[in-house]
Design an enzyme around this catalytic site. Structure first.
Site, PDB file in Angstrom:
ATOM      1  CD  GLU A   1      -2.699  -1.443  -0.037  1.00 55.52           C
ATOM      2  OE1 GLU A   1      -2.936  -0.500  -0.814  1.00 55.52           O
ATOM      3  OE2 GLU A   1      -3.053  -2.611  -0.283  1.00 55.52           O
TER       4      GLU A   1
ATOM      5  CG  HIS B   1      -1.199   1.226  -4.288  1.00 52.23           C
ATOM      6  ND1 HIS B   1      -1.406   1.187  -5.645  1.00 52.23           N
ATOM      7  CD2 HIS B   1      -1.608   0.018  -3.824  1.00 52.23           C
ATOM      8  CE1 HIS B   1      -1.916  -0.002  -5.980  1.00 52.23           C
ATOM      9  NE2 HIS B   1      -2.045  -0.729  -4.893  1.00 52.23           N
TER      10      HIS B   1
HETATM   11 NI    NI Z   1      -2.738  -2.715  -4.708  1.00 53.35          NI
END
Ligand code: NI
Length: 179
Positions: free
Chosen positions: A138, A141
């Site tokens: 994450e 991201h």
């Molecule tokens: Ni993802």
């Protein structure tokens, strides 16, 4: 709470860096509630705000395995990894922005990271196993990075090509369609 449309590869939004959160207000609460709604609906174990088109450093995670297990919602805002183990572990990863595509990814097995909660309070935690992998996925991201950046170029190119074709055919949301 609203289920928001997911941003899907090859949408270029996924490659943009997210901005730190500075206001811990009602709008943030709504964003987090919508992210959980979207993540549980998908279903997924982690979601970054950029995946619903919001470029803020906000992550929701719930690694509770089975549906009957109690929910373990975790909100991670403005995370920073401050230590990573040399020891690595490999998990088969997937991503809600790259639906139904899975590959094994090797990452540090344990990490120590700081983050803020929904009220802006600071925490420092040590994570390992699936949680460590999920947090790293994450945080990637938030920096415009995807798990396919950790696999071979050949596999990555094939994956991007497949999703680009799908988007052109209209079988997946077109670039910008989720904006
Ligand atoms: Ni993802």
């Amino acid at each position: 709470m609203t289920i928001r449309p997911l941003v899907i590869l090859p949408d270029k939004t996924l490659r943009l860096p997210s901005e730190p959160v500075t206001k811990f207000d009602g709008a943030l609460k709504t964003l987090v509630a919508d992210m959980f709604e979207t993540m549980y609906d998908a279903p997924g174990i982690g979601l970054a705000a950029v995946q619903i088109g919001v470029l803020q450093r906000v992550i929701t995670i719930d690694t509770a395995k089975k549906e009957e297990d109690p929910k373990e919602p975790l909100v991670i805002i403005n995370p920073e990894i401050i230590w990573s183990s040399h020891e690595t572990s490999t998990y088969e990863e997937g991503c809600l922005s790259i639906p139904e595509y899975y590959e094994e990814v090797e990452r540090p097995k344990s990490i120590r990271f700081t983050y803020q909660d929904i009220k802006g309070e600071k925490y420092e935690v040590l994570a390992d196993g699936l949680l460590a992998t999920c947090v790293q996925h994450e945080i990637d991201h938030l920096n415009g990075k995807l798990f396919i950046d950790h696999i071979s170029k050949l596999k990555r190119d094939r994956c991007v090509k497949k999703f680009t074709k799908q988007a052109q055919r209209g079988t997946a949301p077109l670039s910008g369609a989720n904006a």
